[in-house]
Motif scaffolding. Structure first.
Motif, short mmCIF file in Angstrom:
data_model
loop_
_atom_site.label_atom_id
_atom_site.label_comp_id
_atom_site.label_asym_id
_atom_site.label_seq_id
_atom_site.Cartn_x
_atom_site.Cartn_y
_atom_site.Cartn_z
N LYS A 1 0.86 -1.19 0.00
CA LYS A 1 0.00 0.00 0.00
C LYS A 1 0.89 1.23 0.00
O LYS A 1 1.85 1.33 0.75
N LYS B 1 -0.69 4.56 -0.47
CA LYS B 1 -1.50 5.73 -0.13
C LYS B 1 -1.65 5.76 1.38
O LYS B 1 -2.39 4.94 1.96
N SER C 1 3.09 11.15 -10.79
CA SER C 1 1.93 10.85 -9.94
C SER C 1 0.61 11.30 -10.55
O SER C 1 -0.44 11.16 -9.93
N THR D 1 -1.65 13.61 -8.39
CA THR D 1 -2.17 13.13 -7.11
C THR D 1 -1.05 12.94 -6.10
O THR D 1 0.12 12.81 -6.47
N ASP E 1 0.48 10.85 -2.55
CA ASP E 1 0.51 9.50 -2.00
C ASP E 1 0.58 9.46 -0.46
O ASP E 1 -0.08 8.64 0.16
N ILE F 1 -5.73 12.75 -0.52
CA ILE F 1 -5.12 11.43 -0.74
C ILE F 1 -6.25 10.41 -0.74
O ILE F 1 -6.82 10.10 0.30
N HIS F 2 -6.56 9.90 -1.91
CA HIS F 2 -7.72 9.02 -2.06
C HIS F 2 -7.40 7.59 -1.63
O HIS F 2 -6.30 7.08 -1.86
N ALA G 1 -6.75 6.17 1.18
CA ALA G 1 -5.53 6.05 1.99
C ALA G 1 -5.73 5.09 3.15
O ALA G 1 -6.85 4.80 3.59
#
Length: 396
Positions: free
Chosen positions: A64, A66, A125, A128, A130, A147-148, A150
């Motif tokens: 992961k 995010k 990116s 976007t 992170d 931060i989508h 996350a």
């Protein structure tokens, strides 16, 4: 003959009471479960629960990247931030960073408007971000807008040691006028004097010191200072945090916390290695006893409630980790010993940050890997900010 009759009477009464109990049980079940499911339906539900459990504990497929890390004060959070920054540096991740200042705010919760003064993300990116890993009070909905999808992580520390550390690190004894004389001539312990009447000394402080000297941990979770003594509001903030954070680490169990973090993020052991950062100078430490500890907990009641809640959930997560936890902990600590042996000149240190930190020195022939391992959050922020600015200027 009389004895046999008595025995039969006892047996009959026993079976009668058993029968009555069975009837009452059936009536209760009928009330609470008016429709008795068929056996196949029951089996399907059991399988569904098993599937949910399997998904929850299934090994993850990819790391992961995010991540929102709520960086708290004097909790070993700088070491965690540095770890996240190293990972992002190696994996080309974009960080949410202010253009110039070290933080967006130490008082105002994060909001998306702060991004007007943020370093742009790396061109790779696609506009976007992170990772967030610096100080700013928490606001999940605003972080989620930046931060989508996350993973949300933070770390807390027992309020007694956290408060003593804060009191020393921020040199409260010399910055609070009513304590300065005691601090300079050594006639009385400034921490004890403060704790005898904390409200009086606290009210004399400037705001920039006030915000760290009472319930700072739960303040970062979103509790306003005016609500420190509001038990209902404190409970609401803790309940919200329990839903919003995927992991709340515990400073006193730092290595154990990192194992939970590694599993949560699907990272490798190499990704959670560290060199302890922001270690306070011995001159800024105060002794603790039972009375001081009690006074600190009374002064930081909201923080203590927060700590007790997440200390309990922490050990439940450790139990869920499984039987390999202790083996993994030993493995991690062996790897950490190797890092210290390879990188650190243990007998040497320098005093930094206005005489507040003792920084362990690297060996003279330290590798570039060791140098990056020894980043603190300030160095990591500077390197990442420069890289994101440089890449954006070269791409425009």
């Amino acid at each position: 003959m009389g004895k046999c009759t008595n025995v039969r009477l006892v047996v009959n009464v026993y079976f009668m009471l058993t029968f009555v109990g069975l009837i009452i049980t059936v009536m209760y079940i009928s009330e609470t479960m008016p429709v008795i499911e068929s056996f196949p339906t029951f089996l399907r539900k059991i399988q569904a629960y098993r599937d949910i459990f399997a998904v929850k504990h299934a090994p993850c497929k990819e790391p992961k990247t995010k991540i929102v890390f709520l960086k708290t004060y004097k909790t070993a959070s700088t070491t965690v931030s540095a770890m996240l920054m190293r990972y992002g540096y190696y994996h080309n991740l974009s960080f949410v960073l202010p253009l110039k200042s070290p933080v967006f705010s130490r008082v105002k919760p994060f909001n998306r408007n702060m991004m007007k003064e943020a370093v742009p993300p790396l061109p790779s990116s696609n506009g976007t971000y992170d990772v967030h890993a610096i100080h700013v009070p928490f606001n999940k909905s605003e972080f989620a807008a930046v931060i989508h999808n996350a993973t949300y992580v933070t770390i807390i520390r027992h309020p007694v040691s956290q408060f003593e550390s804060t009191f020393g690190f921020y040199k409260a004894a010399t910055r609070i006028k009513s304590l300065r004389k005691d601090s300079m001539n050594g006639s009385r312990d400034p921490l004890s004097v403060f704790l005898m009447d904390p409200k009086r000394h606290y009210n004399s402080l400037r705001e920039n010191l006030k915000v760290v000297l009472r319930n700072r941990q739960i303040f970062d979770f979103g509790l306003k200072a005016k609500d420190f003594d509001n038990d209902t509001r404190v409970g609401q903030i803790i309940d919200a945090a329990a839903k919003e954070f995927d992991l709340v680490m515990i400073s006193e169990y730092f290595d154990e916390s990192l194992l939970l973090l590694r599993r949560l993020l699907c990272w490798k052991f190499d990704d959670i290695l560290y060199i302890l950062q922001n270690k306070r100078s011995g001159k800024l430490r105060f002794s603790l006893d039972a009375w001081k500890s009690k006074q600190i907990l009374e002064w930081n009641k909201a923080d203590y409630k927060l700590y007790k809640h997440f200390n309990a959930t922490f050990w439940r997560k450790v139990a869920e980790y499984g039987s390999g936890f202790q083996d993994d902990l030993r493995k991690l600590r062996r790897m950490l010993d190797d890092i210290r042996s390879d990188c650190l000149d243990v007998g040497r240190h320098k005093i930094a940050y206005q005489h507040r930190r003792n920084v362990t020195m690297l060996k003279k022939n330290a590798t570039s890997y060791c140098k990056i391992m020894n980043w603190d959050a300030d160095v990591g922020t500077a390197v990442l900010r420069k890289r994101q600015m440089k890449n954006n200027s070269s791409s425009s």
